[in-house]
Design a protein around this motif. Structure first.
Motif, PDB file in Angstrom:
ATOM      1  N   MET A   1       0.819  -1.186   0.000  1.00 32.73           N
ATOM      2  CA  MET A   1       0.000   0.000   0.000  1.00 32.73           C
ATOM      3  C   MET A   1       0.866   1.254   0.000  1.00 32.73           C
ATOM      4  O   MET A   1       0.511   2.258  -0.594  1.00 32.73           O
ATOM      5  N   LYS A   2       1.988   1.159   0.694  1.00 33.22           N
ATOM      6  CA  LYS A   2       2.899   2.292   0.776  1.00 33.22           C
ATOM      7  C   LYS A   2       3.477   2.624  -0.602  1.00 33.22           C
ATOM      8  O   LYS A   2       3.668   3.798  -0.922  1.00 33.22           O
ATOM      9  N   TYR A   4       2.001   2.328  -3.506  1.00 34.80           N
ATOM     10  CA  TYR A   4       1.010   3.039  -4.306  1.00 34.80           C
ATOM     11  C   TYR A   4       0.834   4.479  -3.840  1.00 34.80           C
ATOM     12  O   TYR A   4       0.612   5.372  -4.646  1.00 34.80           O
ATOM     13  N   PHE A   5       0.911   4.700  -2.538  1.00 41.64           N
ATOM     14  CA  PHE A   5       0.784   6.061  -2.020  1.00 41.64           C
ATOM     15  C   PHE A   5       1.954   6.930  -2.473  1.00 41.64           C
ATOM     16  O   PHE A   5       1.759   8.052  -2.921  1.00 41.64           O
ATOM     17  N   ILE A   6       3.162   6.398  -2.355  1.00 39.72           N
ATOM     18  CA  ILE A   6       4.346   7.143  -2.791  1.00 39.72           C
ATOM     19  C   ILE A   6       4.277   7.411  -4.292  1.00 39.72           C
ATOM     20  O   ILE A   6       4.560   8.525  -4.748  1.00 39.72           O
ATOM     21  N   SER A   7       3.857   6.421  -5.064  1.00 38.90           N
ATOM     22  CA  SER A   7       3.722   6.593  -6.509  1.00 38.90           C
ATOM     23  C   SER A   7       2.675   7.640  -6.851  1.00 38.90           C
ATOM     24  O   SER A   7       2.853   8.441  -7.766  1.00 38.90           O
ATOM     25  N   PHE A   8       1.562   7.636  -6.113  1.00 42.88           N
ATOM     26  CA  PHE A   8       0.501   8.617  -6.348  1.00 42.88           C
ATOM     27  C   PHE A   8       0.987  10.030  -6.062  1.00 42.88           C
ATOM     28  O   PHE A   8       0.734  10.946  -6.847  1.00 42.88           O
ATOM     29  N   VAL A   9       1.695  10.218  -4.958  1.00 35.58           N
ATOM     30  CA  VAL A   9       2.196  11.549  -4.601  1.00 35.58           C
ATOM     31  C   VAL A   9       3.190  12.041  -5.646  1.00 35.58           C
ATOM     32  O   VAL A   9       3.123  13.199  -6.086  1.00 35.58           O
ATOM     33  N   PHE A  61       3.258   7.301 -12.723  1.00 35.60           N
ATOM     34  CA  PHE A  61       2.734   6.384 -11.706  1.00 35.60           C
ATOM     35  C   PHE A  61       3.147   4.950 -11.999  1.00 35.60           C
ATOM     36  O   PHE A  61       3.651   4.242 -11.119  1.00 35.60           O
TER      37      PHE A  61
END
Length: 74
Positions: A1-2, A4-9, A61
């Motif tokens: 999950m981490k 995807y969050f880093i990629s999204f930011v 992304f």
């Protein structure tokens, strides 16, 4: 999950920066001025910048997810 969050930011930041850069480039190449010299709203340049920045954000992304998923070589 981490991951995807880093990629999204990172992709959102890239979209913001690229949209400003693309808008400035298109505004310089195709300025929003009528033949009489009157300025008008550059909606075409804004649309181009938003469309291309969405594509750049998606590519960013996907690239960041692939980079972060690589397992370290032993």
């Amino acid at each position: 999950m981490k991951i995807y969050f880093i990629s999204f930011v990172i992709s959102v930041l890239m979209m913001a920066l690229s949209s400003v850069a693309i808008y400035n480039i298109t505004d310089h190449i195709d300025p929003p001025v009528t033949p009489e010299g009157h300025k008008y709203m550059p909606t075409e340049n804004v649309a181009k910048a938003l469309f291309l920045s969405i594509i750049i954000g998606a590519v960013t992304f996907i690239s960041v997810v692939r980079i972060l998923r690589r397992r370290p070589k032993k």
